[in-house]
Design an enzyme around this catalytic site. Structure first.
Site, mmCIF file in Angstrom:
data_model
loop_
_atom_site.group_PDB
_atom_site.id
_atom_site.type_symbol
_atom_site.label_atom_id
_atom_site.label_comp_id
_atom_site.label_asym_id
_atom_site.label_seq_id
_atom_site.Cartn_x
_atom_site.Cartn_y
_atom_site.Cartn_z
ATOM 1 N N ILE A 1 0.862 -1.181 0.000
ATOM 2 C CA ILE A 1 0.000 0.000 0.000
ATOM 3 C C ILE A 1 0.897 1.228 0.000
ATOM 4 C CG2 ILE A 1 -1.752 1.269 1.299
ATOM 5 C CD1 ILE A 1 -2.756 -1.423 2.328
ATOM 6 N N PRO B 1 1.644 5.642 -0.578
ATOM 7 C CA PRO B 1 1.072 6.905 -0.120
ATOM 8 C C PRO B 1 0.870 7.924 -1.238
ATOM 9 C CG PRO B 1 3.414 6.947 0.233
ATOM 10 C CD PRO B 1 3.109 5.611 -0.408
ATOM 11 N N THR C 1 1.939 10.972 -0.923
ATOM 12 C CA THR C 1 3.077 11.889 -0.881
ATOM 13 C C THR C 1 4.218 11.478 -1.805
ATOM 14 O OG1 THR C 1 3.780 10.659 1.077
ATOM 15 C CG2 THR C 1 2.656 12.765 1.444
ATOM 16 N N ASN C 2 4.420 10.177 -1.982
ATOM 17 C CA ASN C 2 5.502 9.673 -2.842
ATOM 18 C C ASN C 2 4.926 8.617 -3.792
ATOM 19 O OD1 ASN C 2 7.611 11.021 -1.091
ATOM 20 N ND2 ASN C 2 6.839 9.531 0.364
ATOM 21 N N GLY D 1 -0.344 6.612 6.494
ATOM 22 C CA GLY D 1 -0.682 7.240 7.753
ATOM 23 C C GLY D 1 -0.917 6.231 8.866
ATOM 24 N N GLY E 1 5.165 4.426 8.905
ATOM 25 C CA GLY E 1 4.116 5.390 9.199
ATOM 26 C C GLY E 1 4.645 6.816 9.234
ATOM 27 N N CYS F 1 7.991 12.101 5.110
ATOM 28 C CA CYS F 1 8.087 11.867 6.554
ATOM 29 C C CYS F 1 9.528 11.929 7.053
ATOM 30 C CB CYS F 1 7.455 10.540 6.925
ATOM 31 S SG CYS F 1 8.247 9.096 6.203
#
Length: 326
Positions: free
Chosen positions: A139, A141, A143-144, A224, A242, A275
């Site tokens: 899974i 994200p 953001t990337n 997240g 995370g 992150c």
């Protein structure tokens, strides 16, 4: 051959036209939509399992050949994928996303790290040799969106696995294209199709189905706290990344000018949505003012006490102080 923006738009429209509510569009035959994209989790896992079995019959040398092909091809698409990710998500900066794509394409370890170890002693010989898990559920994200897929795919294939991706729904266009490019590079280099697969229309429900699917041997989750907690409770072996809150610690032994420059550069990279970007600084009193001056020279904005108070009111609006009722 590098894709132009027109090529990317054409591919995205073509794939989108085949996908209607997570099902195969009218007139489409078979569960595979295009180059590793599938209408359901079951179809994607089944195809990835067949690819895993086929890869298991091949040599380690072929695996490295496939990784080399992926590196060569995806490098030419680093900037177009970054641009598509920025346009779709509205996050970060195109130039920084391009650097991320190039970094993972060039630096993600391949088969060279799969080194067998032999140990001998009074009780005989022990051979430790890396072995694949099978079909991995991953899974990724918002953001990337492209760089995570590239990084995961290279490492997983090098280790002899196949993978089913559930991209973040807000980054599914760039995710679909990345999966297609990975598949095309692998197949063109002589590897099996569908080593890299994905649910074409990812949702929270497809992510849950992937995490609970009996055909998935390992979960690799980047996201997240909610999705990480779900993966850790899935009952499967899980590798999770995370939210991060990395600090910078600076004392009087540091090169203060370099520290100030690097902190600003790291914290501002891709607008700090990553992150691992620096999130706060701890500095000893002896060099705190000099560090602030250095950071300001390199683009940081130093707020006044009044500005900090205004920002705090915005950030903590609706929150209660300790001891007060919520």
């Amino acid at each position: 051959m590098a894709l132009t923006e027109r090529d990317i738009e054409h591919i995205a429209r073509e794939v989108a036209s085949r996908i209607k509510g997570g099902h195969v569009a009218s007139g489409e035959t078979g569960p595979e939509l295009a180059d590793g994209l599938f209408a359901s989790v079951d179809d994607a896992v089944e195809a990835a399992h067949i690819a895993f079995k086929r890869l298991g019959r091949e040599t380690l040398a072929l695996r490295q050949h496939l990784i080399d092909a992926v590196r060569e091809d995806l490098l030419t698409h680093a900037e177009p994928l970054a641009r598509l990710a920025h346009e779709e998500t509205g996050l970060g900066r195109v130039e920084d996303k391009t650097l991320k794509n190039r970094l993972v394409t060039l630096r993600t370890p391949g088969t060279e790290v799969l080194v067998p170890q032999a140990m001998t002693g009074d009780r005989g010989l022990t051979l430790v040799e890396p072995a694949p898990y099978g079909v991995i559920g991953a899974i990724t994200p918002v953001t990337n969106p492209s760089s995570t897929l590239i990084c995961n795919a290279i490492g997983m294939i090098a280790a002899g696995n196949s993978v089913v991706f559930n991209m973040h729904p807000s980054a599914k266009l760039v995710g679909r294209l990345t999966v297609q490019l990975l598949n095309r590079a692998i197949v063109h280099a002589g590897g099996p199709s569908n080593l890299v697969t994905a649910v074409a229309d990812p949702t929270v429900e497809t992510a849950q189905a992937l995490m609970g699917h009996p055909g998935i041997r390992l979960l690799v989750v980047t996201g997240g706290p909610g999705v990480v907690k779900a993966a850790m409770r899935s009952g499967k072996r899980a590798i999770c990344a995370g939210p991060g809150n990395p600090p910078v610690v600076v004392d009087e032994t540091a090169d203060i000018e370099k520290a100030g420059r690097d902190i600003v550069r790291g914290a501002s990279f891709d607008n700090n949505i990553i992150c691992v970007d620096e999130k706060e600084v701890f500095a000893v009193a002896a060099i705190a003012d000099a560090l602030l001056d250095s950071m300001a020279r390199h683009g940081a904005y130093v707020m006044s006490v009044a500005e900090v108070a205004r920002i705090e009111r915005v950030i903590f609006a609706g929150m209660t102080t300790p001891g007060q009722p919520g």
